[in-house]
Design a protein around this motif. Structure first.
Motif, PDB file in Angstrom:
ATOM      1  N   VAL A 236       0.813  -1.219   0.000  1.00  0.00           N
ATOM      2  CA  VAL A 236       0.000   0.000   0.000  1.00  0.00           C
ATOM      3  C   VAL A 236       0.850   1.276   0.000  1.00  0.00           C
ATOM      4  N   SER A 237       2.157   1.130   0.328  1.00  0.00           N
ATOM      5  CA  SER A 237       2.983   2.340   0.355  1.00  0.00           C
ATOM      6  C   SER A 237       3.296   2.780  -1.072  1.00  0.00           C
ATOM      7  N   CYS A 238       3.465   4.093  -1.235  1.00  0.00           N
ATOM      8  CA  CYS A 238       3.838   4.524  -2.583  1.00  0.00           C
ATOM      9  C   CYS A 238       5.283   5.010  -2.571  1.00  0.00           C
ATOM     10  N   PRO A 239       5.974   4.803  -3.663  1.00  0.00           N
ATOM     11  CA  PRO A 239       7.377   5.215  -3.713  1.00  0.00           C
ATOM     12  C   PRO A 239       7.503   6.739  -3.655  1.00  0.00           C
ATOM     13  N   ALA A 240       8.639   7.216  -3.144  1.00  0.00           N
ATOM     14  CA  ALA A 240       8.877   8.659  -3.093  1.00  0.00           C
ATOM     15  C   ALA A 240       9.281   9.152  -4.473  1.00  0.00           C
ATOM     16  N   PHE A 241       8.619  10.158  -4.949  1.00  0.00           N
ATOM     17  CA  PHE A 241       8.934  10.680  -6.271  1.00  0.00           C
ATOM     18  C   PHE A 241       9.846  11.893  -6.170  1.00  0.00           C
ATOM     19  N   ALA A 242      10.695  12.027  -7.176  1.00  0.00           N
ATOM     20  CA  ALA A 242      11.590  13.184  -7.205  1.00  0.00           C
ATOM     21  C   ALA A 242      10.830  14.443  -7.612  1.00  0.00           C
ATOM     22  N   VAL A 243       9.772  14.243  -8.421  1.00  0.00           N
ATOM     23  CA  VAL A 243       9.012  15.384  -8.911  1.00  0.00           C
ATOM     24  C   VAL A 243       8.223  15.993  -7.757  1.00  0.00           C
ATOM     25  N   LEU A 244       8.480  17.247  -7.459  1.00  0.00           N
ATOM     26  CA  LEU A 244       7.817  17.896  -6.335  1.00  0.00           C
ATOM     27  C   LEU A 244       6.430  18.384  -6.760  1.00  0.00           C
TER      28      LEU A 244
ATOM     29  N   GLU B 243      13.403  10.791 -12.135  1.00  0.00           N
ATOM     30  CA  GLU B 243      13.600  10.109 -10.856  1.00  0.00           C
ATOM     31  C   GLU B 243      14.774  10.687 -10.067  1.00  0.00           C
ATOM     32  N   SER B 244      15.393  11.726 -10.597  1.00  0.00           N
ATOM     33  CA  SER B 244      16.578  12.249  -9.916  1.00  0.00           C
ATOM     34  C   SER B 244      16.232  13.401  -8.979  1.00  0.00           C
ATOM     35  N   ASN B 245      16.913  13.428  -7.838  1.00  0.00           N
ATOM     36  CA  ASN B 245      16.702  14.504  -6.877  1.00  0.00           C
ATOM     37  C   ASN B 245      17.715  15.627  -7.027  1.00  0.00           C
ATOM     38  N   ALA B 246      18.599  15.521  -8.035  1.00  0.00           N
ATOM     39  CA  ALA B 246      19.625  16.547  -8.215  1.00  0.00           C
ATOM     40  C   ALA B 246      18.985  17.881  -8.589  1.00  0.00           C
ATOM     41  N   GLY B 247      19.636  18.964  -8.186  1.00  0.00           N
ATOM     42  CA  GLY B 247      19.109  20.304  -8.444  1.00  0.00           C
ATOM     43  C   GLY B 247      18.943  20.583  -9.924  1.00  0.00           C
TER      44      GLY B 247
ATOM     45  N   ARG C 299       5.997  14.249 -17.845  1.00  0.00           N
ATOM     46  CA  ARG C 299       6.604  13.088 -17.190  1.00  0.00           C
ATOM     47  C   ARG C 299       7.244  12.173 -18.210  1.00  0.00           C
ATOM     48  N   ASP C 300       6.535  12.019 -19.325  1.00  0.00           N
ATOM     49  CA  ASP C 300       7.007  11.147 -20.399  1.00  0.00           C
ATOM     50  C   ASP C 300       8.322  11.671 -20.985  1.00  0.00           C
ATOM     51  N   ILE C 301       8.380  12.995 -21.194  1.00  0.00           N
ATOM     52  CA  ILE C 301       9.600  13.606 -21.734  1.00  0.00           C
ATOM     53  C   ILE C 301      10.732  13.487 -20.718  1.00  0.00           C
ATOM     54  N   SER C 302      10.411  13.731 -19.441  1.00  0.00           N
ATOM     55  CA  SER C 302      11.431  13.671 -18.393  1.00  0.00           C
ATOM     56  C   SER C 302      12.082  12.295 -18.316  1.00  0.00           C
ATOM     57  N   LYS C 303      11.298  11.263 -18.627  1.00  0.00           N
ATOM     58  CA  LYS C 303      11.847   9.906 -18.558  1.00  0.00           C
ATOM     59  C   LYS C 303      12.819   9.645 -19.698  1.00  0.00           C
ATOM     60  N   GLN C 304      12.772  10.497 -20.730  1.00  0.00           N
ATOM     61  CA  GLN C 304      13.684  10.315 -21.867  1.00  0.00           C
ATOM     62  C   GLN C 304      14.937  11.164 -21.741  1.00  0.00           C
ATOM     63  N   LEU C 305      15.011  11.979 -20.669  1.00  0.00           N
ATOM     64  CA  LEU C 305      16.165  12.861 -20.511  1.00  0.00           C
ATOM     65  C   LEU C 305      17.052  12.391 -19.360  1.00  0.00           C
ATOM     66  N   ARG C 306      18.334  12.317 -19.637  1.00  0.00           N
ATOM     67  CA  ARG C 306      19.285  11.847 -18.646  1.00  0.00           C
ATOM     68  C   ARG C 306      19.637  12.972 -17.678  1.00  0.00           C
ATOM     69  N   CYS C 307      19.783  12.595 -16.406  1.00  0.00           N
ATOM     70  CA  CYS C 307      20.287  13.555 -15.426  1.00  0.00           C
ATOM     71  C   CYS C 307      21.792  13.656 -15.639  1.00  0.00           C
TER      72      CYS C 307
END
Lengths: 131, 177
Positions: A12-20, A53-57, A35-43
């Motif tokens: 039942v828990s949900c994963p923590a997302f990087a997207v605020l 999925e990245s928490n980097a600034g 979201r779809d575009i973000s998944k195609q871009l590398r951090c």
């Protein structure tokens, strides 16, 4: 019983997302596109992750930029091109197919063909007619 | 002699070569090639880091001479020590060095430039880091060499050393108009 509880809690828990939450667009269709575009871009700072999925600034900055471009009316391809222009092919999780990457994209096929050739040679050498 | 017996060994040697070459070249895989080299410097206008006023790309191009753009921040530990190198280079070659202060506060950057030296003709204040994204910057410090025509010639990622100036920036600057 304890194990079952843990499993249930995990389910039942949900994963923590990087997207605020404050980054998200109000329009759910636009947000899905973002979201779809973000998944195609590398951090660029963490290198193994996409910016979704990245928490980097910097990943957060580029997520916001993607949403801004979308809101301004850019197509998905235009947004990707906008980021690629600045950061190069490297920023795309999927490298584009072009002469410099033909070997990269063709390698699996080459390995498959080599394997087939080896298998064929082996089969031909087997004694004929019998088990 | 059966050459085929040596095939696996041959493949092994090829693999060793494949991995050894980049290792021996000492290339840092975290340093990414810039997609901006050969392109026009993006146009921008930023407030200056100290006092009132603005710094734009057009201001940098006014002399029609090559210049350096250094992205830095007061919170960036690696950026300390570059100031002397940049100041010495500017003095020796007469090249203009511009700073762009990345995601900082005006108070912090003023104190930092007082302490570590200020080699910059002018310093732009990029609080949101948007100009940095337009330059393809992915971390500070990064330093660009831009020609008098506004075309980006080179980007250095990480702290600048005297050796970088002597062996890379110096010769490149001589070739750049």
């Amino acid at each position: 019983m304890k194990a079952l509880t843990v499993i249930l809690l995990l389910l039942v828990s949900c994963p923590a997302f990087a997207v605020l939450p404050d980054e998200m667009l109000k329009d759910p269709v636009m947000e899905t596109r973002a979201r779809d575009i973000s998944k195609q871009l590398r951090c660029l700072v963490c290198q193994g992750e996409d910016i979704d999925e990245s928490n980097a600034g910097l990943a957060g900055d580029i997520r916001r930029l993607v949403r801004e471009r979308l809101t301004a009316g850019d197509s998905d391809a235009a947004v990707l091109a906008f980021v690629q222009e600045r950061y190069g092919d490297y920023v795309l999780m999927k490298p584009p197919v072009k002469p410099a990457t033909w070997l990269l994209w063709g390698a699996p096929l080459l390995v498959l063909l080599a394997g087939l050739a080896i298998a064929l040679r082996y089969i031909r050498r087997l004694p004929k007619g019998g088990e | 002699m059966n050459l085929r017996a040596f095939l696996p060994f041959g493949i092994f040697i090829c693999m060793v070569g494949l991995f050894a070459v980049p290792l021996l070249q000492g290339k840092d895989p975290a340093i990414l090639p810039s997609a901006m080299i050969g392109k026009k410097m993006p146009s921008f206008t930023l407030p200056v880091a100290a006092g009132a006023g603005q710094l734009s790309g057009a201001d940098m191009l006014q002399d029609n001479k090559p210049f350096l753009v250094n992205f830095f921040a007061s919170w960036c530990a690696t950026c300390r020590g570059e100031q002397q190198v940049l100041a010495a280079f500017a003095q020796k070659t007469g090249v203009a060095v511009y700073g762009i202060d990345y995601k900082d506060t005006k108070k912090d950057v003023a104190a930092w430039l007082d302490r570590h030296g200020n080699p910059f003709r002018a310093t732009g204040f990029d609080v949101e880091g948007r100009v940095a994204i337009d330059f393809g910057v992915y971390g500070v410090p990064e330093t660009f060499l831009v020609g008098g025509d506004g075309v980006i010639r080179y980007k250095h990622v990480g702290a600048l050393t005297q050796a970088d100036m002597d062996s890379v920036f110096g010769p490149l600057l001589e070739k750049t108009k």
